[in-house]
Write a protein that holds these residues in place. Structure first.
Motif, PDB file in Angstrom:
ATOM      1  N   ALA A 100       0.852  -1.190   0.000  1.00  0.00           N
ATOM      2  CA  ALA A 100       0.000   0.000   0.000  1.00  0.00           C
ATOM      3  C   ALA A 100       0.885   1.236   0.000  1.00  0.00           C
ATOM      4  CB  ALA A 100      -0.913  -0.013   1.223  1.00  0.00           C
ATOM      5  N   ASP A 101       0.779   2.041  -1.047  1.00  0.00           N
ATOM      6  CA  ASP A 101       1.606   3.239  -1.181  1.00  0.00           C
ATOM      7  C   ASP A 101       0.780   4.475  -0.816  1.00  0.00           C
ATOM      8  OD1 ASP A 101       3.519   5.117  -1.758  1.00  0.00           O
ATOM      9  OD2 ASP A 101       3.976   4.340  -3.772  1.00  0.00           O
ATOM     10  N   GLU A 102       0.975   4.977   0.372  1.00  0.00           N
ATOM     11  CA  GLU A 102       0.242   6.134   0.895  1.00  0.00           C
ATOM     12  C   GLU A 102      -1.267   5.976   0.747  1.00  0.00           C
ATOM     13  OE1 GLU A 102       2.038   9.498   1.433  1.00  0.00           O
ATOM     14  OE2 GLU A 102       3.948   9.101   0.457  1.00  0.00           O
ATOM     15  N   PRO A 103      -1.823   4.886   1.249  1.00  0.00           N
ATOM     16  CA  PRO A 103      -3.256   4.629   1.035  1.00  0.00           C
ATOM     17  C   PRO A 103      -4.164   5.630   1.741  1.00  0.00           C
ATOM     18  CG  PRO A 103      -2.390   3.085   2.652  1.00  0.00           C
ATOM     19  CD  PRO A 103      -1.206   3.837   2.090  1.00  0.00           C
ATOM     20  N   THR A 104      -3.624   6.379   2.693  1.00  0.00           N
ATOM     21  CA  THR A 104      -4.450   7.358   3.392  1.00  0.00           C
ATOM     22  C   THR A 104      -4.138   8.783   2.932  1.00  0.00           C
ATOM     23  OG1 THR A 104      -2.872   7.653   5.213  1.00  0.00           O
ATOM     24  CG2 THR A 104      -4.467   5.879   5.447  1.00  0.00           C
ATOM     25  N   GLY A 105      -3.245   8.903   1.953  1.00  0.00           N
ATOM     26  CA  GLY A 105      -2.760  10.213   1.529  1.00  0.00           C
ATOM     27  C   GLY A 105      -3.815  11.138   0.967  1.00  0.00           C
ATOM     28  N   THR A 138       3.848   5.361   4.227  1.00  0.00           N
ATOM     29  CA  THR A 138       3.058   6.488   4.712  1.00  0.00           C
ATOM     30  C   THR A 138       4.018   7.591   5.135  1.00  0.00           C
ATOM     31  OG1 THR A 138       1.448   7.243   6.345  1.00  0.00           O
ATOM     32  CG2 THR A 138       2.974   5.547   7.070  1.00  0.00           C
ATOM     33  N   HIS A 139       3.575   8.856   5.110  1.00  0.00           N
ATOM     34  CA  HIS A 139       4.434   9.784   5.815  1.00  0.00           C
ATOM     35  C   HIS A 139       3.748  10.358   7.039  1.00  0.00           C
ATOM     36  CE1 HIS A 139       3.617  12.449   2.128  1.00  0.00           C
ATOM     37  NE2 HIS A 139       2.755  12.805   3.039  1.00  0.00           N
ATOM     38  N   ASP A 140       2.730   9.622   7.487  1.00  0.00           N
ATOM     39  CA  ASP A 140       2.058   9.972   8.732  1.00  0.00           C
ATOM     40  C   ASP A 140       2.611   9.107   9.867  1.00  0.00           C
ATOM     41  OD1 ASP A 140       0.272  10.213  10.891  1.00  0.00           O
ATOM     42  OD2 ASP A 140      -1.357  10.779   9.539  1.00  0.00           O
ATOM     43  N   ALA A 141       3.494   9.692  10.672  1.00  0.00           N
ATOM     44  CA  ALA A 141       4.160   8.943  11.747  1.00  0.00           C
ATOM     45  C   ALA A 141       3.156   8.401  12.761  1.00  0.00           C
ATOM     46  CB  ALA A 141       5.173   9.833  12.446  1.00  0.00           C
ATOM     47  N   LYS A 142       2.130   9.198  13.017  1.00  0.00           N
ATOM     48  CA  LYS A 142       1.139   8.782  14.007  1.00  0.00           C
ATOM     49  C   LYS A 142       0.444   7.504  13.557  1.00  0.00           C
ATOM     50  CE  LYS A 142      -0.719  12.750  16.205  1.00  0.00           C
ATOM     51  NZ  LYS A 142      -1.682  13.795  15.856  1.00  0.00           N
ATOM     52  N   LEU A 143      -0.015   7.518  12.294  1.00  0.00           N
ATOM     53  CA  LEU A 143      -0.711   6.340  11.775  1.00  0.00           C
ATOM     54  C   LEU A 143       0.222   5.132  11.756  1.00  0.00           C
ATOM     55  CD1 LEU A 143      -2.904   7.562   8.771  1.00  0.00           C
ATOM     56  CD2 LEU A 143      -3.627   6.897  11.064  1.00  0.00           C
ATOM     57  N   ALA A 144       1.478   5.367  11.366  1.00  0.00           N
ATOM     58  CA  ALA A 144       2.430   4.256  11.267  1.00  0.00           C
ATOM     59  C   ALA A 144       2.639   3.605  12.624  1.00  0.00           C
ATOM     60  CB  ALA A 144       3.758   4.751  10.703  1.00  0.00           C
ATOM     61  N   THR A 145       2.934   4.427  13.629  1.00  0.00           N
ATOM     62  CA  THR A 145       3.268   3.843  14.931  1.00  0.00           C
ATOM     63  C   THR A 145       2.040   3.276  15.626  1.00  0.00           C
ATOM     64  OG1 THR A 145       3.087   6.038  15.894  1.00  0.00           O
ATOM     65  CG2 THR A 145       5.286   5.297  15.332  1.00  0.00           C
ATOM     66  N   GLU A 198      -7.899   6.924   9.275  1.00  0.00           N
ATOM     67  CA  GLU A 198      -7.858   6.077  10.472  1.00  0.00           C
ATOM     68  C   GLU A 198      -8.620   4.772  10.214  1.00  0.00           C
ATOM     69  OE1 GLU A 198      -6.776   4.869  14.075  1.00  0.00           O
ATOM     70  OE2 GLU A 198      -6.113   6.795  13.257  1.00  0.00           O
ATOM     71  N   GLN A 199      -9.788   4.888   9.569  1.00  0.00           N
ATOM     72  CA  GLN A 199     -10.585   3.687   9.275  1.00  0.00           C
ATOM     73  C   GLN A 199      -9.843   2.735   8.346  1.00  0.00           C
ATOM     74  OE1 GLN A 199     -14.225   5.168   7.668  1.00  0.00           O
ATOM     75  NE2 GLN A 199     -15.072   5.717   9.664  1.00  0.00           N
ATOM     76  N   VAL A 200      -9.210   3.302   7.330  1.00  0.00           N
ATOM     77  CA  VAL A 200      -8.467   2.466   6.392  1.00  0.00           C
ATOM     78  C   VAL A 200      -7.322   1.755   7.118  1.00  0.00           C
ATOM     79  CG1 VAL A 200      -6.829   2.614   4.457  1.00  0.00           C
ATOM     80  CG2 VAL A 200      -9.108   3.595   4.239  1.00  0.00           C
ATOM     81  N   MET A 201      -6.654   2.469   8.024  1.00  0.00           N
ATOM     82  CA  MET A 201      -5.571   1.841   8.784  1.00  0.00           C
ATOM     83  C   MET A 201      -6.117   0.751   9.702  1.00  0.00           C
ATOM     84  SD  MET A 201      -2.678   3.008   7.773  1.00  0.00           S
ATOM     85  CE  MET A 201      -1.541   2.549   9.070  1.00  0.00           C
ATOM     86  N   GLU A 202      -7.291   0.965  10.259  1.00  0.00           N
ATOM     87  CA  GLU A 202      -7.900  -0.069  11.106  1.00  0.00           C
ATOM     88  C   GLU A 202      -8.213  -1.310  10.284  1.00  0.00           C
ATOM     89  OE1 GLU A 202     -11.197   1.340  13.455  1.00  0.00           O
ATOM     90  OE2 GLU A 202      -9.956   2.922  14.326  1.00  0.00           O
ATOM     91  N   VAL A 203      -8.686  -1.083   9.062  1.00  0.00           N
ATOM     92  CA  VAL A 203      -8.960  -2.193   8.156  1.00  0.00           C
ATOM     93  C   VAL A 203      -7.672  -2.981   7.893  1.00  0.00           C
ATOM     94  CG1 VAL A 203      -9.409  -2.674   5.714  1.00  0.00           C
ATOM     95  CG2 VAL A 203     -11.053  -1.340   7.037  1.00  0.00           C
ATOM     96  N   LEU A 204      -6.593  -2.254   7.631  1.00  0.00           N
ATOM     97  CA  LEU A 204      -5.313  -2.928   7.355  1.00  0.00           C
ATOM     98  C   LEU A 204      -4.832  -3.686   8.592  1.00  0.00           C
ATOM     99  CD1 LEU A 204      -3.450  -0.200   5.250  1.00  0.00           C
ATOM    100  CD2 LEU A 204      -4.635  -2.243   4.419  1.00  0.00           C
ATOM    101  N   GLY A 205      -4.979  -3.061   9.760  1.00  0.00           N
ATOM    102  CA  GLY A 205      -4.587  -3.726  11.005  1.00  0.00           C
ATOM    103  C   GLY A 205      -5.371  -5.010  11.220  1.00  0.00           C
ATOM    104  N   GLY A 206      -6.667  -4.962  10.916  1.00  0.00           N
ATOM    105  CA  GLY A 206      -7.509  -6.149  11.061  1.00  0.00           C
ATOM    106  C   GLY A 206      -7.100  -7.249  10.097  1.00  0.00           C
ATOM    107  N   LEU A 207      -6.777  -6.865   8.883  1.00  0.00           N
ATOM    108  CA  LEU A 207      -6.330  -7.850   7.892  1.00  0.00           C
ATOM    109  C   LEU A 207      -5.031  -8.497   8.357  1.00  0.00           C
ATOM    110  CD1 LEU A 207      -6.988  -5.760   4.674  1.00  0.00           C
ATOM    111  CD2 LEU A 207      -8.185  -7.863   5.324  1.00  0.00           C
ATOM    112  N   ASN A 208      -4.141  -7.691   8.897  1.00  0.00           N
ATOM    113  CA  ASN A 208      -2.875  -8.217   9.396  1.00  0.00           C
ATOM    114  C   ASN A 208      -3.129  -9.153  10.590  1.00  0.00           C
ATOM    115  OD1 ASN A 208      -0.474  -7.423  11.634  1.00  0.00           O
ATOM    116  ND2 ASN A 208       0.159  -8.234   9.650  1.00  0.00           N
ATOM    117  N   GLY A 209      -4.104  -8.784  11.421  1.00  0.00           N
ATOM    118  CA  GLY A 209      -4.482  -9.656  12.531  1.00  0.00           C
ATOM    119  C   GLY A 209      -4.928 -11.022  12.035  1.00  0.00           C
TER     120      GLY A 209
END
Ligand SMILES: Nc1ncnc2c1ncn2[C@@H]1O[C@H](COP(=O)(O)OP(=O)(O)O)[C@@H](O)[C@H]1O
Ligand SMILES: [Mg+2]
Length: 243
Positions: free
Chosen positions: A163-168, A196-203, A176-187
């Motif tokens: 995913a190349d800057e999917p929240t950009g 990403t260049h959003d440090a908050k979302l990354a961490t 945030e929702q898209v990142m939650e979706v990705l986190g769930g998929l990874n789970g």
């Protein structure tokens, strides 16, 4: 743990480029990892992702994904590798405007020669957008469009989701929702490599954050406890009102 990606001393110099876009990058990623790549604009993040996807070749060094040395694949082999192993999500969703959400999701399956309507519905449900299956992209919010693009990237059950800057291109809440979706998929076991260049979302969502600067990896941190969505059901908080 099974290794999924290995870059060894990878350099990429574009034609006409004065300095390398990547300068001696070595990196190993295990199956099941959720890795974020961070870095300023022009630092080589997209180049890295494109090499891992087999969309481009390194000038020197090797890129091995799932045991396949991508540098040894020809054009056709490379295309087959991508179709069978890679799901790619971009900043702009690139949905076909004259197809419904579900039809967009099914495209890669059809290119592979299979019907996957059931799986398509399943993915839309998993990503919290089953109610918009029959809508055209113009009638979806940005966040919904990106989730359709993610479902499309997953329809052929790729080994690796890139995913190349999917929240950009999204507002904070949809991002945030898209990142939650990705986190769930990874789970659920999906290996994800995200730029990403959003440090908050990354961490907050990835378990490993790699920092890139001037085509080099300058930091590689494994985080203790990123916030993860439950693995069985992806709950999307604060679902936006459907238009
Ligand atoms: N197709 C290309 N041709 C020439 N130079 C390129 C090309 N793609 C990227 N570059 C250059 O390579 C460097 C890294 O680019 P990129 O990987 O897109 O960085 P990022 O994704 O971190 O913003 C930049 O200097 C960029 O201008
Ligand atoms: Mg980029």
């Amino acid at each position: 743990m099974t290794e999924l990606i290995r870059l060894t001393d990878v350099t990429k110099v574009y034609q006409g480029g004065i300095t390398g876009a990547l300068n001696g990058v070595s990196l190993a990623v295990e199956k099941g990892e959720f890795t974020a790549i961070m870095g300023p604009s022009g630092s080589g993040k997209s180049t890295m992702l494109n090499l891992v996807a087999g969309l481009d070749r390194p000038t020197s060094g090797t890129v091995v994904v799932g045991g396949t040395d991508l540098g040894k694949l020809g054009e056709a082999g490379s295309a087959r590798f991508r179709r069978d192993h890679i799901g790619f999500v971009f900043q702009f969703f690139y949905l076909l405007p004259n197809l419904t959400a579900l039809e967009n999701v099914l495209i890669p399956a059809q290119l592979k020669g299979g019907a996957a309507t059931g799986r398509g519905h399943e993915l839309l449900e998993q990503l919290g957008i089953k109610d918009v299956a029959d809508r055209y992209p113009a009638r979806l919010s940005g966040g919904q469009q990106q989730r359709v693009a993610i479902a499309r990237a997953l329809i052929n059950n790729p080994t690796l989701l890139l995913a190349d800057e999917p929240t950009g291109a999204l507002d904070t809440q949809s991002g945030e929702q898209v990142m939650e979706v990705l986190g769930g998929l990874n789970g659920g076991g999906q290996t994800i490599l995200l730029v990403t260049h959003d440090a908050k979302l990354a961490t907050r969502h990835a378990a490993r954050v790699i920092s890139v600067m001037d085509g080099k990896i300058v930091d590689d941190a494994r985080l203790e406890s990123p916030e993860r969505a439950p693995s069985d059901v992806i709950r999307v908080r604060g679902e936006e009102a459907t238009r």
